[in-house]
Design a protein around this motif. Structure first.
Motif: not given
Length: 447
Positions: A397-413
């Motif tokens: 789940l930590d890895a999933q959260a990291t993946d999730l945060g990266a996707q959201l960060g890219e969308a925000k970028a």
């Protein structure tokens, strides 16, 4: 706002209500141009300034008016004057008793009066000042319109971003629930410890909380877009499912900023006003003509008469007030010129800051895209380790959260880069509708 009032309000501002069809960015800009509140206010202010400029024509264009009145008097001078105007003088009218104690006499007068300015130099300068002020208000209207366009772009992709974040979090929540159920089964078979399961449930709770917040933010972002468009509560249009990629930096234009044009026009208006104050010290020459009728009982009756004339007036000194007004106008002109120079300097700095923002946003997007790929690969590896029993569910789940945060960060970028490009385009005097067309062309998959 009650829904029964929504349709009349939209028709009043010239837009049709959305009914679930795709709402492109270009269509959003078109709707905002007609209905956005700042545009409507700026348009009204510009129209008022234009009307004031037309009113300044009074000092240079001929005027015409009609008069009609009735007067009855026993004043000896007035009564005899009426008799003259009505062309009713007879030898008996010169009887001293009648002249000293006249009977009350009625005069019904009608006239057409024309006033023709011949040489009013200060009026011509005032007319130029008023027209320059109207030009300034028109430029402010254009600047307000581009500001609304920028707000629309920011809100439009803000709504898309919020919806994209909510969708990613929903998928993560479902995946997390599956992982936790799998961990519960593994605990029953003695393959994981209770602490692993508890930690996984805590992670899942965090994701669920983020999802709830994202759903609420998505709804508010959609309502914010409707408000920016000037159509509150009309949120039926379908938006793209994700923020498109951008390769449109070259679209940023090289025109003239409308706010600087407005300030320059105000400098011109101040200069013309200063000239008007100076020219007001010179003589004025005006002509007039009067065609009138006088009768004791009927309007427009009796033999008409006419009068024409030319009058020059000059008031070089009226206690010094005109000189003080002239000094004040020159001071206002100097202040306006200083304001223009300050605004030009601030605009250059603002543009430099915005261009720097684009460079930072481009680099941030590149970093975010690289981070997304790395996080996805790390997530994939942890999944394989978890399947092989080499990783705990908490690690998964930590890895999933990291993946999730990266996707959201890219969308925000991606969102930030679009807004940065639009900001530069506006500050360069570019056409944001061209940017909107390019973004619409690359947007796919309506929600």
């Amino acid at each position: 706002m009650p829904k029964r009032l929504l349709l009349p309000m939209l028709l009043l501002v010239g837009v049709a209500p959305l009914s679930g069809q795709a709402l492109t960015l270009s269509e959003a800009l078109r709707r905002a141009d007609s209905a956005a509140f700042p545009n409507r206010m700026a348009r009204a202010a510009s129209a008022a300034a234009s009307a004031r400029a037309a009113g300044a024509d009074q000092g240079v264009l001929p005027g015409l008016r009609a008069e009609l009145g009735a007067v009855r008097t026993s004043d000896p001078l007035g009564a005899f004057g009426f008799l003259l105007r009505q062309r009713g003088v007879t030898p008996q009218a010169f009887d001293p008793a009648g002249l000293n104690r006249p009977s009350a006499r009625t005069d019904i007068g009608a006239a057409m009066v024309a006033e023709v300015p011949l040489l009013n130099l200060d009026a011509w300068a005032g007319r130029r000042a008023a027209r320059a002020a109207a030009d300034a208000e028109s430029a402010r209207e254009q600047w307000a319109a581009t500001g609304v366009e920028l707000d629309v772009i920011r809100s439009y992709f803000g709504a898309v971003l919020a919806r994209e974040q909510a969708r990613v979090l929903a998928a993560a929540d479902l995946a997390g629930q599956a992982h936790v159920r799998r961990a519960e089964n593994a605990l029953a078979n003695g393959l994981v410890t209770r602490s692993d399961l508890l930690l996984a449930q805590v992670r899942l709770g965090d994701i669920a909380t983020q999802r709830l917040r994202a759903d609420a933010d998505a709804l508010l972002a959609r309502q914010q877009l409707a408000l920016v468009l000037g159509t509150p509560n009309d949120t039926a249009g379908a938006l793209p499912s994700r923020i498109p990629g951008v390769a449109t930096r070259e679209i940023a234009g090289a025109g003239t900023r409308a706010d600087l044009s407005a300030i320059a026009a105000m400098v011109n208006a101040a200069t013309q006003e200063a000239d008007r104050r100076s020219l007001a010290l010179l003589p004025r020459v005006n002509g007039f003509g009067r065609y009138e009728w006088h009768d004791a009982s009927s309007p427009l009756a009796g033999k008409p008469m006419w009068t024409v004339g030319v009058m020059a007036t000059w008031a070089p000194f009226s206690g010094g007030a005109e000189l003080a007004a002239r000094r004040e106008a020159r001071a206002n002109q100097a202040a306006a010129q200083a304001g223009l120079a300050a605004a030009q300097g601030a605009a250059a700095l603002e543009l430099a800051s915005a261009e720097s923002g684009v460079r930072v946003a481009e680099q941030a997007l590149a970093i975010a895209m690289r981070g997304t790929a790395q996080a996805a690969e790390a997530h994939r590896i942890v999944v394989r380790k978890y399947d092989g029993g080499l990783a705990t569910v908490a690690e998964l789940l930590d890895a999933q959260a990291t993946d999730l945060g990266a996707q959201l960060g890219e969308a925000k970028a991606r969102h930030d880069l679009i807004v940065a490009i639009a900001t530069v385009a506006r500050l360069r005097g570019g056409d944001l509708s061209m940017l909107a067309q390019a973004l619409d062309a690359s947007a796919t998959n309506p929600e």
